[in-house]
Design an enzyme around this catalytic site. Structure first.
Site, PDB file in Angstrom:
ATOM      1  N   SER A  83      -1.990  26.494   5.419  1.00 55.89           N
ATOM      2  CA  SER A  83      -3.123  27.320   4.977  1.00 55.89           C
ATOM      3  C   SER A  83      -4.033  27.576   6.169  1.00 55.89           C
ATOM      4  O   SER A  83      -4.549  26.629   6.783  1.00 55.89           O
ATOM      5  CB  SER A  83      -3.910  26.581   3.894  1.00 55.89           C
ATOM      6  OG  SER A  83      -5.215  27.113   3.832  1.00 55.89           O
TER       7      SER A  83
ATOM      8  N   PHE B  33     -12.607  25.023  -0.963  1.00 58.09           N
ATOM      9  CA  PHE B  33     -12.753  24.451   0.376  1.00 58.09           C
ATOM     10  C   PHE B  33     -11.485  23.726   0.802  1.00 58.09           C
ATOM     11  O   PHE B  33     -10.781  23.171  -0.048  1.00 58.09           O
ATOM     12  CB  PHE B  33     -13.923  23.461   0.403  1.00 58.09           C
ATOM     13  CG  PHE B  33     -15.223  24.083  -0.027  1.00 58.09           C
ATOM     14  CD1 PHE B  33     -15.987  24.826   0.868  1.00 58.09           C
ATOM     15  CD2 PHE B  33     -15.650  23.979  -1.343  1.00 58.09           C
ATOM     16  CE1 PHE B  33     -17.165  25.442   0.455  1.00 58.09           C
ATOM     17  CE2 PHE B  33     -16.827  24.584  -1.762  1.00 58.09           C
ATOM     18  CZ  PHE B  33     -17.588  25.324  -0.865  1.00 58.09           C
ATOM     19  N   GLY B  34     -11.245  23.708   2.103  1.00 62.50           N
ATOM     20  CA  GLY B  34     -10.161  22.899   2.635  1.00 62.50           C
ATOM     21  C   GLY B  34     -10.646  21.462   2.805  1.00 62.50           C
ATOM     22  O   GLY B  34     -11.840  21.168   2.694  1.00 62.50           O
ATOM     23  N   GLY B  35      -9.705  20.582   3.052  1.00 59.94           N
ATOM     24  CA  GLY B  35     -10.053  19.209   3.410  1.00 59.94           C
ATOM     25  C   GLY B  35     -10.543  18.330   2.271  1.00 59.94           C
ATOM     26  O   GLY B  35     -11.126  17.275   2.512  1.00 59.94           O
TER      27      GLY B  35
ATOM     28  N   HIS C 183       0.057  30.662   4.364  1.00 57.01           N
ATOM     29  CA  HIS C 183      -0.775  30.717   3.159  1.00 57.01           C
ATOM     30  C   HIS C 183      -2.172  31.224   3.526  1.00 57.01           C
ATOM     31  O   HIS C 183      -2.843  30.672   4.403  1.00 57.01           O
ATOM     32  CB  HIS C 183      -0.853  29.311   2.563  1.00 57.01           C
ATOM     33  CG  HIS C 183      -1.574  29.221   1.262  1.00 57.01           C
ATOM     34  ND1 HIS C 183      -0.976  29.519   0.049  1.00 57.01           N
ATOM     35  CD2 HIS C 183      -2.853  28.872   0.959  1.00 57.01           C
ATOM     36  CE1 HIS C 183      -1.846  29.340  -0.930  1.00 57.01           C
ATOM     37  NE2 HIS C 183      -3.002  28.953  -0.401  1.00 57.01           N
TER      38      HIS C 183
ATOM     39  N   ASP D  84      -5.888  32.127   2.180  1.00 51.19           N
ATOM     40  CA  ASP D  84      -6.837  31.865   1.094  1.00 51.19           C
ATOM     41  C   ASP D  84      -7.948  32.905   1.100  1.00 51.19           C
ATOM     42  O   ASP D  84      -8.763  32.952   2.017  1.00 51.19           O
ATOM     43  CB  ASP D  84      -7.435  30.467   1.264  1.00 51.19           C
ATOM     44  CG  ASP D  84      -6.441  29.377   0.898  1.00 51.19           C
ATOM     45  OD1 ASP D  84      -5.841  29.457  -0.184  1.00 51.19           O
ATOM     46  OD2 ASP D  84      -6.253  28.455   1.717  1.00 51.19           O
TER      47      ASP D  84
ATOM     48  N   GLY E 296      -3.495  22.547   4.680  1.00 51.32           N
ATOM     49  CA  GLY E 296      -4.455  23.141   5.603  1.00 51.32           C
ATOM     50  C   GLY E 296      -5.005  22.156   6.619  1.00 51.32           C
ATOM     51  O   GLY E 296      -4.598  22.137   7.780  1.00 51.32           O
TER      52      GLY E 296
ATOM     53  N   HIS F 273      -3.241  33.921  -1.566  1.00 50.55           N
ATOM     54  CA  HIS F 273      -3.804  33.214  -2.721  1.00 50.55           C
ATOM     55  C   HIS F 273      -5.186  33.806  -2.998  1.00 50.55           C
ATOM     56  O   HIS F 273      -6.137  33.556  -2.265  1.00 50.55           O
ATOM     57  CB  HIS F 273      -3.876  31.713  -2.362  1.00 50.55           C
ATOM     58  CG  HIS F 273      -4.490  30.847  -3.410  1.00 50.55           C
ATOM     59  ND1 HIS F 273      -4.843  29.538  -3.166  1.00 50.55           N
ATOM     60  CD2 HIS F 273      -4.808  31.087  -4.712  1.00 50.55           C
ATOM     61  CE1 HIS F 273      -5.350  29.004  -4.261  1.00 50.55           C
ATOM     62  NE2 HIS F 273      -5.356  29.925  -5.210  1.00 50.55           N
TER      63      HIS F 273
ATOM     64  N   MET G  77      -3.019  23.943  -8.508  1.00 53.55           N
ATOM     65  CA  MET G  77      -4.106  23.496  -7.630  1.00 53.55           C
ATOM     66  C   MET G  77      -4.261  21.987  -7.782  1.00 53.55           C
ATOM     67  O   MET G  77      -4.427  21.482  -8.897  1.00 53.55           O
ATOM     68  CB  MET G  77      -5.429  24.182  -8.001  1.00 53.55           C
ATOM     69  CG  MET G  77      -5.509  25.647  -7.658  1.00 53.55           C
ATOM     70  SD  MET G  77      -5.161  26.066  -5.932  1.00 53.55           S
ATOM     71  CE  MET G  77      -6.346  25.057  -5.035  1.00 53.55           C
TER      72      MET G  77
ATOM     73  N   MET H 182      -8.449  33.888  -4.718  1.00 53.40           N
ATOM     74  CA  MET H 182      -9.435  33.148  -5.524  1.00 53.40           C
ATOM     75  C   MET H 182     -10.624  34.066  -5.714  1.00 53.40           C
ATOM     76  O   MET H 182     -11.704  33.862  -5.149  1.00 53.40           O
ATOM     77  CB  MET H 182      -9.805  31.848  -4.808  1.00 53.40           C
ATOM     78  CG  MET H 182      -8.712  30.793  -4.885  1.00 53.40           C
ATOM     79  SD  MET H 182      -8.847  29.545  -3.606  1.00 53.40           S
ATOM     80  CE  MET H 182      -8.059  30.406  -2.248  1.00 53.40           C
TER      81      MET H 182
ATOM     82  N   MET I 241     -11.255  34.201  -0.729  1.00 52.86           N
ATOM     83  CA  MET I 241     -12.302  33.714  -1.645  1.00 52.86           C
ATOM     84  C   MET I 241     -13.466  34.692  -1.662  1.00 52.86           C
ATOM     85  O   MET I 241     -13.836  35.245  -0.622  1.00 52.86           O
ATOM     86  CB  MET I 241     -12.806  32.345  -1.171  1.00 52.86           C
ATOM     87  CG  MET I 241     -11.717  31.308  -1.010  1.00 52.86           C
ATOM     88  SD  MET I 241     -12.410  29.696  -0.625  1.00 52.86           S
ATOM     89  CE  MET I 241     -10.910  28.747  -0.329  1.00 52.86           C
TER      90      MET I 241
ATOM     91  N   ASP J 118      -1.171  22.992  -3.956  1.00 52.22           N
ATOM     92  CA  ASP J 118      -2.175  23.406  -2.976  1.00 52.22           C
ATOM     93  C   ASP J 118      -3.427  22.543  -3.107  1.00 52.22           C
ATOM     94  O   ASP J 118      -4.098  22.576  -4.136  1.00 52.22           O
ATOM     95  CB  ASP J 118      -2.509  24.885  -3.244  1.00 52.22           C
ATOM     96  CG  ASP J 118      -3.479  25.465  -2.235  1.00 52.22           C
ATOM     97  OD1 ASP J 118      -3.877  24.754  -1.298  1.00 52.22           O
ATOM     98  OD2 ASP J 118      -3.832  26.642  -2.398  1.00 52.22           O
ATOM     99  N   GLY J 119      -3.710  21.797  -2.038  1.00 54.66           N
ATOM    100  CA  GLY J 119      -4.955  21.055  -1.981  1.00 54.66           C
ATOM    101  C   GLY J 119      -4.758  19.573  -1.713  1.00 54.66           C
ATOM    102  O   GLY J 119      -4.127  18.878  -2.496  1.00 54.66           O
ATOM    103  N   GLY J 120      -5.264  19.133  -0.550  1.00 52.60           N
ATOM    104  CA  GLY J 120      -5.254  17.709  -0.240  1.00 52.60           C
ATOM    105  C   GLY J 120      -3.892  17.135   0.100  1.00 52.60           C
ATOM    106  O   GLY J 120      -3.690  15.924   0.031  1.00 52.60           O
TER     107      GLY J 120
HETATM  108  C1  DX5 Z   1      -8.421  25.488  -1.485  1.00 48.69           C
HETATM  109  C2  DX5 Z   1      -7.365  26.369  -0.880  1.00 48.69           C
HETATM  110  C3  DX5 Z   1      -6.314  25.622  -0.173  1.00 48.69           C
HETATM  111  C4  DX5 Z   1      -6.810  24.774   0.948  1.00 48.69           C
HETATM  112  C5  DX5 Z   1      -5.770  23.769   1.294  1.00 48.69           C
HETATM  113  O1  DX5 Z   1      -9.281  26.213  -2.248  1.00 48.69           O
HETATM  114  O2  DX5 Z   1      -6.726  27.151  -1.864  1.00 48.69           O
HETATM  115  O3  DX5 Z   1      -5.258  26.461   0.253  1.00 48.69           O
HETATM  116  O4  DX5 Z   1      -7.146  25.488   2.064  1.00 48.69           O
HETATM  117  O5  DX5 Z   1      -6.266  23.031   2.339  1.00 48.69           O
HETATM  118  P1  DX5 Z   1      -6.177  21.453   2.400  1.00 48.69           P
HETATM  119  O6  DX5 Z   1      -4.743  21.130   2.661  1.00 48.69           O
HETATM  120  O7  DX5 Z   1      -7.077  21.137   3.525  1.00 48.69           O
HETATM  121  O8  DX5 Z   1      -6.660  20.913   1.078  1.00 48.69           O
HETATM  122 ZN    ZN Z   2      -4.734  28.188  -1.327  1.00 46.44          ZN
END
Ligand code: DX5
Ligand code: ZN
Length: 225
Positions: free
Chosen positions: A11, A146-148, A36, A38, A200, A69, A140, A71, A40, A178-180
């Protein structure tokens, strides 16, 4: 552990945006499967990122499928622009789609693969009727925005339940998470039935370079496999 080849989808949300093209080229060389992206809107999620022009700009840095993706609210108003920009997969959130069936058909009519994403609190039953039409279902594993963020452990069971639904009905849609996702968590979600892992922070915020981090993620899966 797995009978299918697992795809890795870095991502770009956590990439260095001042050299986005180079970072995408780097993970492409290191063996990524999708890029990927994102998107938003600051309404559906509490953050604003990028739009179709960035997707178009990335097209010249990689031959990999661009996995977009969305959002965003009212995705129906924007999908044609993302398709024109070069998106290969467009995923919309079920929570914002009043006419999900129509939207999925529209995405496919543009020659783009169609995905549907579900937030952690959204039940699988909401996509039941459209599953046979989908190319991808995105679970999800954090609340989007947010990432991380930390992986939500209870999503492992949701992934396993979706895997069973897809297998029982012999539906080919890819199961993306997707996520974490970290090297520690990746084998667990694969065991539950995920086949595309978005990642990400673990790739772009790692101490090593993005290519090295991606190869390490692949190794963690191979070792567990
Ligand atoms: C979150 C995004 C993810 C995110 C994943 O809203 O859709 O794609 O960037 O990043 P990590 O791997 O850091 O959770
Ligand atoms: Zn995503």
């Amino acid at each position: 552990m797995k009978s299918r080849r697992i795809k890795l989808a870095p991502s770009i949300l956590s990439a260095d945006f001042s050299r986005l093209g180079e970072q995408v080229a780097e993970v492409t060389r290191a063996g990524a499967d999708y890029i990927h992206v994102d998107v938003m809107d600051g309404r559906f999620v509490p953050n604003i990122t990028i739009g179709a022009p960035v997707v178009a700009a990335l097209r010249s840095w990689t031959n990999l499928p661009l996995d977009v993706h969305l959002m965003i609210e009212r995705p129906e108003a924007h999908i044609s622009r993302f398709a024109e920009a070069g998106a290969n997969i467009i995923t919309v959130h079920v929570e914002v789609c009043q006419h999900l069936h129509r939207l999925v058909e529209t995405i496919k009519s543009l020659g783009v693969k169609a995905g549907v994403a579900l937030n952690p609190a959204t039940p699988l039953s909401l996509v039941d009727e459209v599953l046979p039409l989908l190319d991808l279902v995105l679970i999800m594993t954090v609340n989007p925005g947010f990432g991380g963020q930390d992986f939500i452990e209870s999503m492992v069971d949701k992934i396993a339940r979706l895997r069973k639904m897809l297998d029982d009905k012999r539906i080919k849609a890819e199961l993306e998470v997707d996520g974490g996702i970290t090297t520690g968590i990746a084998p667990k979600v694969v065991q539950a039935g995920a086949e595309v892992l978005v990642t990400g922070a673990a790739i772009f915020n790692s101490k090593q370079d993005a290519g090295g981090a991606l190869r390490e993620m692949r190794r963690a899966l191979d070792l567990a496999g």
